[in-house]
Write a protein that holds these residues in place. Sequence first.
Motif, mmCIF file in Angstrom:
data_model
loop_
_atom_site.group_PDB
_atom_site.id
_atom_site.type_symbol
_atom_site.label_atom_id
_atom_site.label_comp_id
_atom_site.label_asym_id
_atom_site.label_seq_id
_atom_site.Cartn_x
_atom_site.Cartn_y
_atom_site.Cartn_z
ATOM 1 N N HIS A 160 7.245 3.440 2.086
ATOM 2 C CA HIS A 160 8.041 4.040 1.017
ATOM 3 C C HIS A 160 7.755 3.431 -0.348
ATOM 4 N N GLY A 181 4.532 2.267 -3.408
ATOM 5 C CA GLY A 181 3.304 2.791 -3.994
ATOM 6 C C GLY A 181 3.513 3.129 -5.450
ATOM 7 N N GLY A 182 2.469 2.919 -6.247
ATOM 8 C CA GLY A 182 2.518 3.292 -7.656
ATOM 9 C C GLY A 182 3.387 2.393 -8.520
ATOM 10 N N TYR A 212 2.683 -0.282 -9.932
ATOM 11 C CA TYR A 212 2.007 -0.999 -11.022
ATOM 12 C C TYR A 212 2.442 -0.470 -12.389
ATOM 13 N N LYS A 213 2.896 0.793 -12.397
ATOM 14 C CA LYS A 213 3.293 1.375 -13.677
ATOM 15 C C LYS A 213 4.588 0.773 -14.184
ATOM 16 N N PHE A 237 1.721 -1.561 -4.915
ATOM 17 C CA PHE A 237 1.588 -1.234 -6.345
ATOM 18 C C PHE A 237 0.689 -0.032 -6.629
ATOM 19 N N PHE A 238 -0.157 0.329 -5.665
ATOM 20 C CA PHE A 238 -1.061 1.461 -5.906
ATOM 21 C C PHE A 238 -0.824 2.515 -4.831
ATOM 22 N N ALA A 239 -1.852 2.777 -4.003
ATOM 23 C CA ALA A 239 -1.755 3.773 -2.920
ATOM 24 C C ALA A 239 -1.195 5.102 -3.435
ATOM 25 N N HIS A 240 -0.405 5.793 -2.618
ATOM 26 C CA HIS A 240 0.151 7.069 -3.079
ATOM 27 C C HIS A 240 1.302 6.777 -4.041
ATOM 28 N N ASP A 241 1.438 7.632 -5.038
ATOM 29 C CA ASP A 241 2.499 7.416 -6.023
ATOM 30 C C ASP A 241 3.835 7.812 -5.399
ATOM 31 N N SER A 242 4.684 6.799 -5.187
ATOM 32 C CA SER A 242 5.957 7.090 -4.535
ATOM 33 C C SER A 242 6.963 7.665 -5.522
ATOM 34 N N GLY A 243 6.606 7.634 -6.825
ATOM 35 C CA GLY A 243 7.513 8.163 -7.831
ATOM 36 C C GLY A 243 8.664 7.228 -8.146
#
Lengths: 98, 569
Positions: B327, B329-330, B332-333, B400-406
């Motif tokens: 659950h 991902g993403g 890093y933003k 931090f990356f992988a699929h963007d979990s939003g």
Amino acid sequence: MNNHKPSGFFYQPNTIRWILRIFYALCVLLVLADFIVHRHILTNIEKIPAFYALYGFVACVILVLIASQMRKFLMRDEQYYDTDSSESITEKAEVNHD
Amino acid sequence: MTELFLSFPPFLLFYIGAFALVFLRGAVASAVTIFIPVLSFVVLLYWPHGEFFNYSLMGMDLVLVKIDKLSLLFAYLFHLAALIGGIYALHVKDKVQQIASLAYVGSGIGAVFAGDWISLFIFWELLALTSVFLIWASRTPSSYQSGMRYLVVQVLSGVLLFAGALLLIHQTGSVEQGVLELNSLSAWLIFIAIGIKCGFPFLHSWITDAYPESTPTGTVFLCALTTKVAVYALARNFAGEELLITIGLVMACFPIFYAVIENDLRRVLAYSMINQIGFMVCGIGIGTEMAINGAVAHAFNDVIFKGLLMMSMGAVLYRVGHVNGSHLGGLYKSMPKTTVLCIVGAASISAFPLFSGFVSKSIIMLEMLEAGHTVGWLLLLFAAAGVFHHAGIKIPFFAFFAHDSGLSVKEAPINMVVAMGIGASLCILIGSYPSILYSLLPFPMDYSPYDVTHVLTQLQLLFFSALAFVWLNMKGLYPPELPSVNIDADWLYRRLAPAVIVWIKEVVEKGYTLVIRLTSYTTSAGIKWLARYSEPQSLLARGWAIHFMLIALMLMMIIVLLFNYLRQI
């Protein structure tokens, strides 16, 4: 989780393409370096050209393949050990935004 | 002033601090949690080598504090961990955690300074008793149960240590710690006691069970101390024990398989912790001065980079509420600083050149080869590639990356970022200037990790491990992160043992019911039978004719005669 389009620098196809290109180039350079640099070695196994590169790649592929197979008999659902099974991650979540 | 501070044992400041926290509130209490490690560290610099605070207990002459290079290194390390952990936990106002963490660090320092078995045992148990509150501090039902299991295992380790120590003292008449041979019951008991705290195979599951249940800040303390005290005790008492090489290799290899399929990222780190301790145990098993140096140096580095990784995952847990790879991902933003610092930790544990793992892991691997264990060396190399795979790539990638979990959250609080920043700086500092660490090691060091061969081979190993990750992901062969639980050795006491007990209970219950039924059936049948023959005009109740009586008597006499006759011959 939700169906929005991923945005951000690391989700642009171009970025990913370039990162991978640079990465592949570095891999190639490392193997080439193996033929230029004279490695001092301790065992006969190390005489194999680019031994460490090969070993690293093969080891990780084997690791992941075996691990995926292990799931077949080791994996249980998240509530496996919960005796009262009233808890899930959504209930446990305690988010802090100060 | 220094004389005042030198008049009490070096661990005491932590206990004083913990006691003072009972009465302090707010900012003052928070300040104490970082002031104590700093003050205690400064005092420690004044301590000379030697034995101090001799005391007598039940006729045994005990040494509360014994300072030498080995114990001093671990003491420095624990101070460092206490400071970093203290800064990381500055925002926490939970009194229980503040007190427990100070007392826990004090116990760790007491344990490494303990000059004899009895003092070691006391701190060994104090480590367990103080740390369990860090697990319970999550205040969830699962953390409560996990803490209970943790406490049982830890206290069991203490009991074994005590039993072994008493036997040993009885045999040798000496309370001093020293290199033991595995040839007596006492040595085995101590070996297993240390093995439990060290996470030997099948004795390891308390680590992966309890550590991920603790609070974001509690885990940072937990992963710095207990297992490292055990590594210290092994290095002191079992250096050069051949069996440790095998145990270490198993520890280095099996957890990486689990780490690949585990979903809870803090549990992944707990597995990778066992893997790193495996390297140290191997080094201690080889037993040469260089290998011991390598093991101790790796323990030092591990506390810092594993702490850093744990802190970064703790920051994610703090902001998101969970650390399940499936659950995430993403991030890093929204958490760029945490991302970068996590990557530094990942590079260090993977032993990238210029990062701390590089300068310590290689010593153990080199010594393995020089000791003639080629297969062992290949296994360590496998473990080194594997650790990059799960801790170096998987942790940062899926969080931090992988699929963007939003997920959109805030960056970690400033104190967390500062603590992680200190950890990351130390990783790079030690990695770039290894002589700082080497000068603290118990034996003189003549080793330079930075030569062309080493850098090249390590980079090849790491890059091609990463290539394997990329390839497997592209082929769709990489196991996806799934919400799940994987069965490990703790299944033995969480599922199998209870099931066996339930089974035994059922068998006993069934047997009991059967016996009860049989007895009541036979009794009632007997009564009925008697009743039937006692009814009016029935066999036993009716009047009998006299000739029947005579025949019966005669028959009886014939039987008696026959019996006597047969007895004669």
